[in-house]
Design a protein around this motif. Structure first.
Motif, PDB file in Angstrom:
ATOM      1  N   SER A 182       4.649   8.356  -8.109  1.00 56.89           N
ATOM      2  CA  SER A 182       5.083   7.041  -8.543  1.00 56.89           C
ATOM      3  C   SER A 182       5.088   6.019  -7.421  1.00 56.89           C
ATOM      4  O   SER A 182       5.360   4.864  -7.644  1.00 56.89           O
ATOM      5  N   SER A 183       4.828   6.436  -6.231  1.00 55.16           N
ATOM      6  CA  SER A 183       4.982   5.534  -5.094  1.00 55.16           C
ATOM      7  C   SER A 183       3.648   5.324  -4.420  1.00 55.16           C
ATOM      8  O   SER A 183       3.086   6.233  -3.848  1.00 55.16           O
ATOM      9  N   SER A 184       3.148   4.103  -4.511  1.00 60.46           N
ATOM     10  CA  SER A 184       1.896   3.815  -3.831  1.00 60.46           C
ATOM     11  C   SER A 184       2.151   2.710  -2.828  1.00 60.46           C
ATOM     12  O   SER A 184       2.936   1.812  -3.074  1.00 60.46           O
ATOM     13  N   THR A 185       1.491   2.805  -1.686  1.00 59.85           N
ATOM     14  CA  THR A 185       1.658   1.774  -0.673  1.00 59.85           C
ATOM     15  C   THR A 185       0.443   0.865  -0.725  1.00 59.85           C
ATOM     16  O   THR A 185      -0.659   1.289  -0.445  1.00 59.85           O
ATOM     17  N   GLU A 186       0.699  -0.359  -1.114  1.00 64.51           N
ATOM     18  CA  GLU A 186      -0.365  -1.335  -1.188  1.00 64.51           C
ATOM     19  C   GLU A 186       0.075  -2.575  -0.437  1.00 64.51           C
ATOM     20  O   GLU A 186       1.252  -2.818  -0.270  1.00 64.51           O
ATOM     21  N   THR A 187      -0.894  -3.351  -0.005  1.00 68.64           N
ATOM     22  CA  THR A 187      -0.554  -4.636   0.593  1.00 68.64           C
ATOM     23  C   THR A 187      -0.253  -5.587  -0.554  1.00 68.64           C
ATOM     24  O   THR A 187      -1.058  -5.760  -1.458  1.00 68.64           O
ATOM     25  N   ALA A 188       0.936  -6.136  -0.534  1.00 70.77           N
ATOM     26  CA  ALA A 188       1.388  -6.970  -1.635  1.00 70.77           C
ATOM     27  C   ALA A 188       0.803  -8.374  -1.529  1.00 70.77           C
ATOM     28  O   ALA A 188       0.464  -8.842  -0.454  1.00 70.77           O
ATOM     29  N   GLU A 189       0.723  -9.026  -2.684  1.00 69.58           N
ATOM     30  CA  GLU A 189       0.179 -10.382  -2.774  1.00 69.58           C
ATOM     31  C   GLU A 189       1.309 -11.391  -2.555  1.00 69.58           C
ATOM     32  O   GLU A 189       2.367 -11.287  -3.159  1.00 69.58           O
ATOM     33  N   MET A 190       1.075 -12.374  -1.679  1.00 73.88           N
ATOM     34  CA  MET A 190       2.082 -13.408  -1.437  1.00 73.88           C
ATOM     35  C   MET A 190       1.776 -14.617  -2.304  1.00 73.88           C
ATOM     36  O   MET A 190       0.648 -15.071  -2.376  1.00 73.88           O
ATOM     37  N   LEU A 191       2.819 -15.133  -2.944  1.00 75.72           N
ATOM     38  CA  LEU A 191       2.687 -16.310  -3.786  1.00 75.72           C
ATOM     39  C   LEU A 191       2.998 -17.560  -2.977  1.00 75.72           C
ATOM     40  O   LEU A 191       3.625 -17.484  -1.925  1.00 75.72           O
ATOM     41  N   PRO A 192       2.591 -18.731  -3.475  1.00 73.26           N
ATOM     42  CA  PRO A 192       2.825 -19.972  -2.729  1.00 73.26           C
ATOM     43  C   PRO A 192       4.298 -20.228  -2.395  1.00 73.26           C
ATOM     44  O   PRO A 192       4.606 -20.821  -1.375  1.00 73.26           O
ATOM     45  N   ASP A 193       5.231 -19.761  -3.252  1.00 75.14           N
ATOM     46  CA  ASP A 193       6.652 -19.998  -2.983  1.00 75.14           C
ATOM     47  C   ASP A 193       7.235 -19.007  -1.977  1.00 75.14           C
ATOM     48  O   ASP A 193       8.437 -19.006  -1.725  1.00 75.14           O
ATOM     49  N   GLY A 194       6.387 -18.147  -1.393  1.00 80.70           N
ATOM     50  CA  GLY A 194       6.835 -17.204  -0.374  1.00 80.70           C
ATOM     51  C   GLY A 194       7.211 -15.840  -0.910  1.00 80.70           C
ATOM     52  O   GLY A 194       7.331 -14.886  -0.150  1.00 80.70           O
ATOM     53  N   LEU A 195       7.414 -15.711  -2.220  1.00 77.23           N
ATOM     54  CA  LEU A 195       7.741 -14.410  -2.791  1.00 77.23           C
ATOM     55  C   LEU A 195       6.515 -13.504  -2.736  1.00 77.23           C
ATOM     56  O   LEU A 195       5.377 -13.966  -2.831  1.00 77.23           O
ATOM     57  N   ILE A 196       6.773 -12.211  -2.603  1.00 82.42           N
ATOM     58  CA  ILE A 196       5.686 -11.243  -2.471  1.00 82.42           C
ATOM     59  C   ILE A 196       5.717 -10.310  -3.671  1.00 82.42           C
ATOM     60  O   ILE A 196       6.728  -9.658  -3.934  1.00 82.42           O
ATOM     61  N   LEU A 197       4.617 -10.263  -4.408  1.00 87.61           N
ATOM     62  CA  LEU A 197       4.508  -9.429  -5.598  1.00 87.61           C
ATOM     63  C   LEU A 197       4.450  -7.956  -5.196  1.00 87.61           C
ATOM     64  O   LEU A 197       3.600  -7.557  -4.406  1.00 87.61           O
ATOM     65  N   ILE A 198       5.355  -7.168  -5.770  1.00 86.34           N
ATOM     66  CA  ILE A 198       5.377  -5.723  -5.508  1.00 86.34           C
ATOM     67  C   ILE A 198       4.667  -4.975  -6.613  1.00 86.34           C
ATOM     68  O   ILE A 198       3.892  -4.061  -6.371  1.00 86.34           O
ATOM     69  N   GLY A 199       4.944  -5.334  -7.874  1.00 87.19           N
ATOM     70  CA  GLY A 199       4.312  -4.651  -8.984  1.00 87.19           C
ATOM     71  C   GLY A 199       4.898  -5.079 -10.303  1.00 87.19           C
ATOM     72  O   GLY A 199       5.733  -5.987 -10.369  1.00 87.19           O
ATOM     73  N   LYS A 200       4.465  -4.414 -11.347  1.00 87.61           N
ATOM     74  CA  LYS A 200       4.945  -4.689 -12.701  1.00 87.61           C
ATOM     75  C   LYS A 200       6.322  -4.062 -12.899  1.00 87.61           C
ATOM     76  O   LYS A 200       6.564  -2.921 -12.506  1.00 87.61           O
ATOM     77  N   GLU A 201       7.201  -4.825 -13.525  1.00 93.31           N
ATOM     78  CA  GLU A 201       8.570  -4.370 -13.782  1.00 93.31           C
ATOM     79  C   GLU A 201       8.584  -3.043 -14.549  1.00 93.31           C
ATOM     80  O   GLU A 201       9.311  -2.110 -14.187  1.00 93.31           O
ATOM     81  N   ASP A 202       7.770  -2.938 -15.600  1.00 89.41           N
ATOM     82  CA  ASP A 202       7.752  -1.718 -16.419  1.00 89.41           C
ATOM     83  C   ASP A 202       7.285  -0.502 -15.629  1.00 89.41           C
ATOM     84  O   ASP A 202       7.799   0.603 -15.819  1.00 89.41           O
ATOM     85  N   ASP A 203       6.304  -0.689 -14.755  1.00 89.91           N
ATOM     86  CA  ASP A 203       5.812   0.437 -13.949  1.00 89.91           C
ATOM     87  C   ASP A 203       6.894   0.951 -13.001  1.00 89.91           C
ATOM     88  O   ASP A 203       7.085   2.155 -12.854  1.00 89.91           O
ATOM     89  N   ILE A 204       7.594   0.027 -12.349  1.00 90.11           N
ATOM     90  CA  ILE A 204       8.636   0.444 -11.402  1.00 90.11           C
ATOM     91  C   ILE A 204       9.793   1.083 -12.155  1.00 90.11           C
ATOM     92  O   ILE A 204      10.358   2.089 -11.699  1.00 90.11           O
ATOM     93  N   LYS A 205      10.129   0.568 -13.324  1.00 91.38           N
ATOM     94  CA  LYS A 205      11.185   1.188 -14.136  1.00 91.38           C
ATOM     95  C   LYS A 205      10.794   2.604 -14.537  1.00 91.38           C
ATOM     96  O   LYS A 205      11.606   3.519 -14.483  1.00 91.38           O
ATOM     97  N   ARG A 206       9.545   2.775 -14.928  1.00 94.55           N
ATOM     98  CA  ARG A 206       9.075   4.089 -15.392  1.00 94.55           C
ATOM     99  C   ARG A 206       9.107   5.115 -14.265  1.00 94.55           C
ATOM    100  O   ARG A 206       9.543   6.242 -14.448  1.00 94.55           O
ATOM    101  N   PHE A 207       8.642   4.742 -13.066  1.00103.72           N
ATOM    102  CA  PHE A 207       8.557   5.692 -11.966  1.00103.72           C
ATOM    103  C   PHE A 207       9.807   5.719 -11.093  1.00103.72           C
ATOM    104  O   PHE A 207       9.989   6.634 -10.312  1.00103.72           O
ATOM    105  N   GLY A 208      10.619   4.672 -11.179  1.00106.48           N
ATOM    106  CA  GLY A 208      11.861   4.640 -10.418  1.00106.48           C
ATOM    107  C   GLY A 208      11.733   4.071  -9.020  1.00106.48           C
ATOM    108  O   GLY A 208      12.727   3.784  -8.371  1.00106.48           O
ATOM    109  N   ARG A 209      10.497   3.877  -8.552  1.00109.13           N
ATOM    110  CA  ARG A 209      10.286   3.339  -7.201  1.00109.13           C
ATOM    111  C   ARG A 209       8.836   2.952  -6.999  1.00109.13           C
ATOM    112  O   ARG A 209       7.954   3.438  -7.692  1.00109.13           O
ATOM    113  N   ALA A 210       8.623   2.083  -6.031  1.00113.46           N
ATOM    114  CA  ALA A 210       7.272   1.684  -5.627  1.00113.46           C
ATOM    115  C   ALA A 210       7.354   1.210  -4.181  1.00113.46           C
ATOM    116  O   ALA A 210       8.389   0.704  -3.743  1.00113.46           O
ATOM    117  N   THR A 211       6.274   1.387  -3.453  1.00110.24           N
ATOM    118  CA  THR A 211       6.228   0.895  -2.075  1.00110.24           C
ATOM    119  C   THR A 211       5.091  -0.098  -1.931  1.00110.24           C
ATOM    120  O   THR A 211       4.098  -0.029  -2.648  1.00110.24           O
TER     121      THR A 211
END
Length: 187
Positions: free
Chosen positions: A32-61
């Motif tokens: 459930s844990s994959s290490t990827e380079t996250a995408e940065m949005l213009p407002d400075g927030l960094i996308l980690i992943g989809k909410e449903d995927d992280i809920k299903r696996f319990g964690r993401a990196t």
């Protein structure tokens, strides 16, 4: 003499096995844990992943400004921390979550250090030897692990970039393990 040789050989083999186990835990990963380079949005927030995927696996990196961050979903809440333990760099993404006195804590798989998901405090059990019947109580070592602010928007999970003007013990290992989660080469 033969006994000494056999005993030495036994200790050497046990040492090799312990090194293999120790190094193997570092390289192991959860499905459930994959290490990827996250995408940065213009407002400075960094996308980690989809909410449903992280809920299903319990964690993401993911990589956040070069450092590996782990996001946990536990009991209806998202928490993000540096993925390497402040103590000796153990991979928190492989740890179990345990409730300690009403606080969700990640347990480092290497040395069983307990870190609160909410604040990044290190916890330890201590007794007061002056009490007639000393009972172990959980105590705080203070904030040791960097936590990252999590934002949920439109089914996506984001973290804010870290404020590096404040330092935490986990920063040392976050810097050491910048090379795809492996120990970075010293220059």
């Amino acid at each position: 003499m033969l006994d000494l040789i056999i005993l030495s050989l036994h200790f050497f083999i046990c040492f090799l096995i312990s090194v293999v186990i120790w190094r193997g835990r570092e390289d192991a990963d959860l499905d459930s844990s994959s290490t990827e380079t996250a995408e940065m949005l213009p407002d400075g927030l960094i996308l980690i992943g989809k909410e449903d995927d992280i809920k299903r696996f319990g964690r993401a990196t993911a990589k956040v400004n070069g450092r590996e961050v782990v996001v946990f979903y536990h009991e209806g809440r998202f928490h993000a921390l540096d993925s390497r333990c402040y103590h000796e760099g153990g991979p928190l993404r492989l740890g179990e979550i345990e409730d300690i006195n009403g606080q969700a804590c990640i347990i480092c798989p290497w040395h069983k250090f307990r870190i609160t998901l909410e604040t990044g405090e290190g916890l330890y059990e201590a007794i007061n030897p002056l009490e007639p019947t000393p009972t172990p109580q959980w105590q705080s070592k203070g904030v040791k692990q960097r936590v990252h602010e999590v934002t949920i928007d439109n089914g996506n999970v984001y973290v804010s970039p870290p404020d590096l003007s404040v330092s935490f013990d986990s920063d040392y290992f976050a810097d050491k393990y910048k090379n795809n989660g492996e120990l970075a080469m010293e220059k």
